[in-house]
Design a protein around this motif. Structure first.
Motif, mmCIF file in Angstrom:
data_model
loop_
_atom_site.group_PDB
_atom_site.id
_atom_site.type_symbol
_atom_site.label_atom_id
_atom_site.label_comp_id
_atom_site.label_asym_id
_atom_site.label_seq_id
_atom_site.Cartn_x
_atom_site.Cartn_y
_atom_site.Cartn_z
ATOM 1 N N LEU A 92 -4.502 6.717 -4.438
ATOM 2 C CA LEU A 92 -5.256 5.962 -3.448
ATOM 3 C C LEU A 92 -6.584 6.682 -3.225
ATOM 4 O O LEU A 92 -6.656 7.904 -3.343
ATOM 5 N N GLU A 96 -8.777 4.861 1.489
ATOM 6 C CA GLU A 96 -7.487 4.153 1.566
ATOM 7 C C GLU A 96 -6.410 5.044 2.148
ATOM 8 O O GLU A 96 -5.570 4.604 2.937
ATOM 9 N N GLU A 99 -7.095 5.231 5.876
ATOM 10 C CA GLU A 99 -6.729 3.967 6.525
ATOM 11 C C GLU A 99 -5.213 3.827 6.636
ATOM 12 O O GLU A 99 -4.693 3.382 7.658
ATOM 13 N N ASP A 128 -14.785 6.687 -1.968
ATOM 14 C CA ASP A 128 -14.160 5.742 -2.898
ATOM 15 C C ASP A 128 -13.522 6.429 -4.096
ATOM 16 O O ASP A 128 -13.017 5.769 -5.000
ATOM 17 N N LYS B 9 0.228 -2.794 1.893
ATOM 18 C CA LYS B 9 -1.030 -2.654 1.163
ATOM 19 C C LYS B 9 -0.965 -1.422 0.256
ATOM 20 O O LYS B 9 -1.290 -1.479 -0.923
ATOM 21 N N LYS B 10 -0.508 -0.335 0.840
ATOM 22 C CA LYS B 10 -0.396 0.909 0.087
ATOM 23 C C LYS B 10 0.526 0.739 -1.110
ATOM 24 O O LYS B 10 0.202 1.159 -2.222
ATOM 25 N N TYR B 13 -1.125 -1.139 -3.870
ATOM 26 C CA TYR B 13 -2.070 -0.262 -4.583
ATOM 27 C C TYR B 13 -1.314 0.553 -5.629
ATOM 28 O O TYR B 13 -1.724 0.659 -6.773
#
Lengths: 308, 368
Positions: A92, A96, A99, A128, B9-10, B13
């Protein structure tokens, strides 16, 4: 709110290995506290117990006046924990990860920006990038951000600076100082003795036992003997020879020199010098030095071994 | 709720960024269907056949003609003598040899009885069996044909029809089996690996220290795979229907509902495995040996359970895919409703609750 930690008679055994032996420790609210000890001393076990990840065999601990075992759910909301191993999602990106941890604690990054701002500005340029591609120092900063995202009262950092370069290490400690000013209780475990001086108080831990709890200054002041640094052409042979010397209290190889203490209160340095000369060490530099935490740690740990 | 969505969401991913899981999720079902559907085909088609005709009359010609025009057999050699049989079988192309006795036609007319011998290469016994019975069927038909106008003294005429799979297409049997295998694999293996990965990388430590409770973690882990497995189920049934013509005679809704139930069961097994396995490797091995092999071998997918030794038959009763395959075959091929599969459904339901209960009990809120 009292964000202190009090540990009473805490013991933990893995199979036949006793990782922690009857630990008693009080950490004050808002303190920057260091847990100093070599690998395998029991630091991680103590942290996992405090982080409610392990159950103690005997003894108890309270954090923010909540019992660690019975009130583990409440504690998990108040606690920021950074394990020794990098434990974020490598696949990630930086943002991310942050978050995700924000949503896990039911909060948002924006609401906590004041808390993480100083750290965030340093990693924002890489937001990012995948966490797995960050440098060691950046990873630790991100992990710290993630541990702080829910405004914890107590922060447990297990060897946050291990494997991090010197510059990042000092930056990291700077961050901890500024976090302390926000009133968070911070407990840091580290195998680096030089970092002890950056803590308000430290506990020296070895083989599951706490040797001493004190301010770094007082620990150093307690060092009662005169400490000498001896440099010679062959440090290793010199070490072996000094061990044979009848008046030697302790001798350790310490960087480029040997740190030596004598067993007698009053003695002449010339005696040591001539002993070494007789052993063939002709180019000697001997000077008295100020003891550091590591010298104290060595002194304390040999004392408990009954080795004098 | 926010927490849950964040967790999902994780997870997505993780799945979409890992090429390996993407391959297992979407490549494998398609490859497996293609493999089982096209390559592993036990149906007879163009089996090479040789004829040793000692008679060479109109009857033998007609019989040979009947056999080759069936599509199952293809005439490749005409042998001169019986000595050639051994050599030609050893060469391996020809699997079947038909030997007509001398004066076949004459004997048939005169004695109303003539002999034909079928020789097969039984190094592949299943196929050899199949070839013989197909050939017998064709000869039987011919028998009936030439006796049409005659009154035979009391003879039994056997007429047969294969129900639910009139052409005995093996793909009819494979599609339910593949469905069970894939759903089991994707759901159970992928969830167990993904939970084990959190343990292995140490992120589980952080999740545990967070206020997430076990149910939230488990649901967050399971939901993406539930969705993806459901898509897989649709793909498999769709490919079966459109590419191989496997029908769905029963209710499509019921079929999908049963699939969701089976996915749930597989997921709960996956979670259970992950509570035992500490690393991805172990989780993978456990899924492979505990789930994959029994699913393929003991579920009745390929080998009939009735033919197994008794201990294996007993074990097959605790293999979940066995029930799912029965349900699938019933709904897809026989077109029956819920009243015919409720027993199997109930067993799957009970197993699901059993594993969820076990996993929740075994799921640790701490590291040890």
């Amino acid at each position: 709110m009292n964000a202190g930690i009090s540990i009473e008679n805490l013991s933990k055994t893995y199979g036949s290995v006793q990782a922690l032996k009857h630990i008693n420790l009080d950490i004050n609210s808002g303190e920057l506290f260091g847990l100093i000890g070599p690998d395998g001393a029991g630091k991680t076990t103590l942290f996992r117990l405090l982080a409610t990840l392990l159950l103690p065999d005997i003894g108890s601990a309270r954090m923010c006046d909540i019992d660690m075992v019975g009130g583990y759910k409440q504690i998990r909301n108040l606690l920021g924990y950074m394990p020794g191993k990098f434990s974020l999602y490598q696949d990630l990106s930086v943002i991310e990860n942050l978050e995700f941890f924000a949503t896990v604690f039911d909060t948002r990054i924006e609401d906590n920006m004041d808390m993480i701002h100083d750290i965030w500005v340093q990693i924002e340029p890489f937001k990012d990038r995948l966490a797995g591609n960050l440098s060691g120092g950046m990873k630790q900063k991100l992990a710290l951000c993630c541990a702080l995202i829910h405004q914890p009262k107590v922060l447990l950092l297990d060897e946050p600076t291990t494997g991090v370069d010197a510059v990042s290490r000092s930056e990291f400690w700077q961050m901890l100082k500024s976090l302390k000013s926000k009133g968070i209780t911070i407990v840091v475990a580290t195998p680096y003795m030089d970092e002890a001086n950056l803590c308000e108080r430290v506990a020296l831990i070895k083989d599951g036992e706490i040797l001493q709890v004190n301010t770094p200054q007082e620990i150093v002041d307690q060092f009662e003997r005169k400490l000498y640094a001896i440099k010679s052409n062959d440090n290793y042979q010199c070490l072996l020879d000094l061990r044979e010397f009848e008046f030697t209290n302790s001798v350790f190889l310490f960087g480029q020199a040997l740190h030596y203490t004598d067993a007698r209160k009053e003695f002449s340095l010339e005696e040591v010098n001539s002993y070494l000369k007789s052993k063939g060490h002709l180019h000697l530099e001997i000077e008295q030095v100020k003891p550091g935490i590591e010298d104290c740690f060595m002194a304390l740990s040999t004392k408990t071994d009954g080795y004098e | 709720m926010n927490r849950f969505i964040g967790f999902l969401k994780k997870e997505f991913y993780h799945i979409f960024r890992d090429k390996r899981s993407m391959l297992i999720l979407f490549g494998m079902p398609i490859v497996q269907i293609m493999l089982f559907g096209y390559v592993i085909n036990t149906d007879l088609k163009d089996v090479r056949m040789a004829v040793l005709d000692h008679s060479k009359d109109e009857y033998t010609a007609e019989i040979i003609n009947k056999i080759t025009s069936s599509g199952y057999f293809q005439l490749s050699n005409n042998l001169k003598s019986i000595e050639q049989v051994d050599a030609i079988f050893r060469k391996g192309d020809v699997k079947l040899i038909l030997v007509f006795e001398p004066d076949f036609g004459k004997k048939l007319v005169k004695n109303s009885k003539a002999n034909v011998q079928i020789l097969t290469d039984a190094s592949d016994p299943n196929t050899a069996n199949l070839e013989v019975s197909y050939l017998q069927g064709i000869l039987q038909n011919y028998n009936v044909e030439i006796n049409k106008d005659k009154q035979l003294p009391s003879s039994i005429q056997a007429n047969f029809r294969m129900y639910f799979n009139a052409n005995l297409e093996s793909v009819f049997m494979f599609i339910p089996g593949i469905m069970a295998t894939i759903l089991m694999l994707v759901s159970a293996m992928m969830t167990s690996i993904s939970i084990a990965r959190e343990k292995e990388l140490g992120t589980m430590e952080i999740l545990l220290v967070s206020p997430l409770n076990p149910l939230q973690i488990i649901l967050g882990k399971v939901t993406p795979y539930l969705a993806l497995s459901f898509i897989n189920a649709l793909v498999i049934v769709g490919m079966g229907y459109f590419v191989f013509g496997v029908p769905v005679l029963g209710s499509f809704t019921l079929l999908m509902a049963e699939s969701v139930l089976f996915i749930f069961l597989a997921l709960s097994i996956g979670i259970f495995i992950s509570t035992v396995a500490k690393s991805q490797q172990v989780a993978m091995m456990l899924s492979m040996f505990v789930l994959m092999l029994p699913t393929i071998i003991l579920s009745g997918f390929i080998f009939p359970i009735r033919n197994m030794p008794v201990p294996l038959q007993v074990i097959s009763y605790i293999i979940p895919p066995k029930y799912f395959i029965v349900i699938l075959k019933n709904i897809m091929l026989k077109g029956v409703g819920f009243e015919y599969v409720w027993k199997e459904t109930l067993i799957l339901l009970a197993m699901t609750f059993g594993f969820i209960g076990l996993s929740l009990r075994k799921f640790k809120i701490r590291l040890q």
